[in-house]
Every structure is written in structure tokens, then in C-alpha cells.
Design a protein around this motif. Structure first.
Motif, PDB file in Angstrom:
ATOM      1  N   ASP A  20       0.820  -1.208   0.000  1.00 43.84           N
ATOM      2  CA  ASP A  20       0.000   0.000   0.000  1.00 43.84           C
ATOM      3  C   ASP A  20       0.854   1.259   0.000  1.00 43.84           C
ATOM      4  O   ASP A  20       0.498   2.271  -0.621  1.00 43.84           O
ATOM      5  CB  ASP A  20      -0.928   0.004   1.213  1.00 43.84           C
ATOM      6  N   ALA A  21       1.997   1.200   0.711  1.00 48.81           N
ATOM      7  CA  ALA A  21       2.859   2.376   0.820  1.00 48.81           C
ATOM      8  C   ALA A  21       3.695   2.615  -0.433  1.00 48.81           C
ATOM      9  O   ALA A  21       3.905   3.763  -0.836  1.00 48.81           O
ATOM     10  CB  ALA A  21       3.782   2.233   2.032  1.00 48.81           C
ATOM     11  N   GLY A  22       4.160   1.534  -1.058  1.00 53.39           N
ATOM     12  CA  GLY A  22       5.112   1.705  -2.152  1.00 53.39           C
ATOM     13  C   GLY A  22       4.663   1.229  -3.513  1.00 53.39           C
ATOM     14  O   GLY A  22       5.240   1.634  -4.536  1.00 53.39           O
ATOM     15  N   HIS A  23       3.636   0.380  -3.552  1.00 55.41           N
ATOM     16  CA  HIS A  23       3.218  -0.216  -4.831  1.00 55.41           C
ATOM     17  C   HIS A  23       1.692  -0.292  -4.910  1.00 55.41           C
ATOM     18  O   HIS A  23       1.127  -1.372  -5.104  1.00 55.41           O
ATOM     19  CB  HIS A  23       3.835  -1.617  -4.988  1.00 55.41           C
ATOM     20  N   PRO A  24       1.008   0.823  -4.739  1.00 53.77           N
ATOM     21  CA  PRO A  24      -0.454   0.804  -4.723  1.00 53.77           C
ATOM     22  C   PRO A  24      -1.012   0.253  -6.032  1.00 53.77           C
ATOM     23  O   PRO A  24      -0.499   0.539  -7.109  1.00 53.77           O
ATOM     24  CB  PRO A  24      -0.825   2.280  -4.524  1.00 53.77           C
ATOM     25  N   GLY A  25      -2.048  -0.569  -5.903  1.00 49.81           N
ATOM     26  CA  GLY A  25      -2.675  -1.141  -7.083  1.00 49.81           C
ATOM     27  C   GLY A  25      -2.132  -2.501  -7.467  1.00 49.81           C
ATOM     28  O   GLY A  25      -2.737  -3.198  -8.278  1.00 49.81           O
ATOM     29  N   LEU A  26      -0.984  -2.898  -6.900  1.00 51.54           N
ATOM     30  CA  LEU A  26      -0.421  -4.211  -7.216  1.00 51.54           C
ATOM     31  C   LEU A  26      -1.259  -5.294  -6.533  1.00 51.54           C
ATOM     32  O   LEU A  26      -1.443  -5.276  -5.315  1.00 51.54           O
ATOM     33  CB  LEU A  26       1.025  -4.285  -6.734  1.00 51.54           C
ATOM     34  N   ALA A  27      -1.778  -6.225  -7.308  1.00 49.23           N
ATOM     35  CA  ALA A  27      -2.588  -7.309  -6.750  1.00 49.23           C
ATOM     36  C   ALA A  27      -1.680  -8.342  -6.100  1.00 49.23           C
ATOM     37  O   ALA A  27      -0.735  -8.826  -6.725  1.00 49.23           O
ATOM     38  CB  ALA A  27      -3.426  -7.959  -7.845  1.00 49.23           C
ATOM     39  N   LEU A  28      -1.959  -8.673  -4.838  1.00 47.70           N
ATOM     40  CA  LEU A  28      -1.189  -9.676  -4.107  1.00 47.70           C
ATOM     41  C   LEU A  28      -2.065 -10.890  -3.818  1.00 47.70           C
ATOM     42  O   LEU A  28      -3.255 -10.759  -3.533  1.00 47.70           O
ATOM     43  CB  LEU A  28      -0.674  -9.110  -2.773  1.00 47.70           C
ATOM     44  N   ARG A  29      -1.458 -12.044  -3.842  1.00 50.71           N
ATOM     45  CA  ARG A  29      -2.103 -13.287  -3.418  1.00 50.71           C
ATOM     46  C   ARG A  29      -1.191 -13.913  -2.381  1.00 50.71           C
ATOM     47  O   ARG A  29      -0.050 -14.271  -2.668  1.00 50.71           O
ATOM     48  CB  ARG A  29      -2.270 -14.224  -4.616  1.00 50.71           C
ATOM     49  N   HIS A  30      -1.657 -14.023  -1.139  1.00 48.02           N
ATOM     50  CA  HIS A  30      -0.845 -14.560  -0.048  1.00 48.02           C
ATOM     51  C   HIS A  30      -1.108 -16.052   0.114  1.00 48.02           C
ATOM     52  O   HIS A  30      -2.255 -16.485   0.264  1.00 48.02           O
ATOM     53  CB  HIS A  30      -1.181 -13.847   1.262  1.00 48.02           C
ATOM     54  N   LEU A  31      -0.045 -16.837   0.112  1.00 41.88           N
ATOM     55  CA  LEU A  31      -0.116 -18.286   0.301  1.00 41.88           C
ATOM     56  C   LEU A  31       0.599 -18.610   1.607  1.00 41.88           C
ATOM     57  O   LEU A  31       1.820 -18.496   1.700  1.00 41.88           O
ATOM     58  CB  LEU A  31       0.556 -19.015  -0.864  1.00 41.88           C
TER      59      LEU A  31
END
Length: 236
Positions: A20-31
Motif C-alpha cells: 500500500d505504501a510503495g506499490h499501490p494497485g499491485l494485486a497480491l495473493r498470499h499463500l
């Protein structure tokens, strides 16, 4: 979409915050696969290479354009799966190790013994034959505090170990969970942590392969947990 392989659910909000602070809009998927670390600690990282590869292959099949492994113990086996998967697979500690290798006198600090040698080996690899004076320190009892949910006790133990180090140009916090201990130290040495630089490298890799809008993945779970062989998923 960038998939992140974790061995603790505590990493999820950390990397969400950095995104959120450095790469807004990047979709993350946490495994989140806590079992993989336990198996790697008892039998060695190579013993879970197949399981790690299967987890990452599924993530790629479900839309990941890059993968970041946030567990330093599993980093090498995760990274080795990249060529077969056809997408960049990065270990979170490589940018940190590259910075440490340029420092000269390096001390690697970890709360898990299984993390010390993989991290030290990575620093030597990044040194590419240049002389590096390398030592390792295990923070006894710190991991038990982490597992018990005593975050402050864990970070204080790590910070105390950092401040006890002498004769170092750079001190490496080998595990992503240790990063906030850097703010509690008084050492004059450079203290290096992996989450911010590791995520930046992975974000660049994901964006370099094309970055579909986050809405494309709205139907996919953002966090996936595996415990005792049972897979559960939920939106966050």
C-alpha cells in the motif's frame, strides 16, 4: 498478480502495508503454508522442494505473473523452481544479501538455526568471489517468543543481539519477521532487513511481465492458508 509464499500468517499484514505504501494497485495473493517450515527444519529444505514447487505451480496456474518467497529457510528451493514455472520466482532476502555483500564485515542474525546457513550462503553468492568476513549469530529463545505471539519480546531479543555485535559493517536480519527490530537498535553498523527491498524487486518482476488490473482477480482469494494438509481460502 504477485503471489507471496509465507510460512507465518503474521507476514500478510506486513507485506500488505508495504504494498500500500510503495506499490499501490499491485494485486497480491498470499499463500500461507506454516507446515513447510516445520518440515524443512526437521528434514532440511530439500525435503520440501517438491511441495514448494507444487504450491507455486498452482499459484502460477491461477494467474500469478511472479512469486516472492518470504521465508529465508525455503528461499533457495523456491527460487530453484522458477525455470520450470516460467515466471520470476524471487527470494525476499536476495536484495538484502546483495547490499550486505558490498559491506565487507557482515554478521547474519537469525532466530531460527535453519535460516543461518541459507542466508550466509546467499551473502557469499552475492559477493561473487570478493572477500567477505562473515559471522552468524543465533538469538536463542527468540523464536519461541515469536511462536507464542510475544512480538515485543521477540523484537527486543533480536535488537539486544544486534546491539551486542562488534566489528561489523553490516548486520543482516535474516528473517522477514525480524525487520522491525532494526528500529529498536542503537548500533552504529548498518542494519539490513528484507521485506521492503524484497517486495520492491518482486513488484518490478510482476509489473515487467504485465500487470492486469486488480479487478481481474477480484474473484480469487487474497489469502490462502494450509494447516495439516487442509487448504482454506478467504477474501480480505
Amino acid at each position: 498478480m504477485l503471489a507471496l509464499l509465507h510460512t507465518s500468517p503474521l507476514h500478510v499484514p506486513v507485506f500488505d502495508g508495504l504494498r500500500d505504501a510503495g506499490h499501490p494497485g499491485l494485486a497480491l495473493r498470499h499463500l500461507v503454508h506454516e507446515d513447510l517450515l516445520g518440515r524443512a527444519r526437521s528434514a532440511g529444505p530439500d525435503a520440501v522442494a517438491g511441495a514448494v514447487g507444487a504450491v507455486l505451480a498452482r499459484a502460477v496456474a491461477e494467474g500469478a505473473t511472479a512469486v516472492l518467497c518470504t521465508c529465508s529457510t525455503l528461499g533457495a528451493v523456491a527460487e530453484a523452481s522458477g525455470p520450470a514455472l516460467g515466471v520470476p520466482v524471487l527470494r525476499v532476502d536476495r536484495p538484502m544479501a546483495r547490499a550486505a555483500a558490498a559491506a565487507g564485515r557482515v554478521v547474519v542474525i537469525a532466530a531460527l538455526e535453519s535460516t543461518l546457513e541459507p542466508t550466509a550462503a546467499l551473502v557469499r553468492e552475492e559477493a561473487a568471489g570478493r572477500p567477505v568476513a562473515l559471522r552468524t549469530v543465533l538469538v536463542t529463545g527468540a523464536w519461541e517468543r515469536f511462536e507464542a505471539g510475544d512480538r515485543d519480546g521477540f523484537l527486543d531479543a533480536v535488537a539486544t543481539a544486534v546491539d551486542a555485535v562488534t566489528g561489523a559493517d553490516a548486520i543482516v536480519l535474516a528473517q522477514a519477521s525480524m525487520a522491525d527490530a532494526a528500529d529498536r537498535t542503537t548500533t552504529s553498523a548498518v542494519v539490513l532487513a528484507s521485506p521492503r527491498s524484497g517486495l520492491a524487486a518482486a513488484a518490478a518482476a510482476a509489473l515487467g511481465r504485465g500487470h492486469p488490473a486488480a479487478d481481474t482477480f477480484r474473484a480469487a482469494p487474497r489469502v490462502e492458508y494450509t494447516r495439516g494438509g487442509t487448504r482454506t481460502a478467504r477474501h480480505r
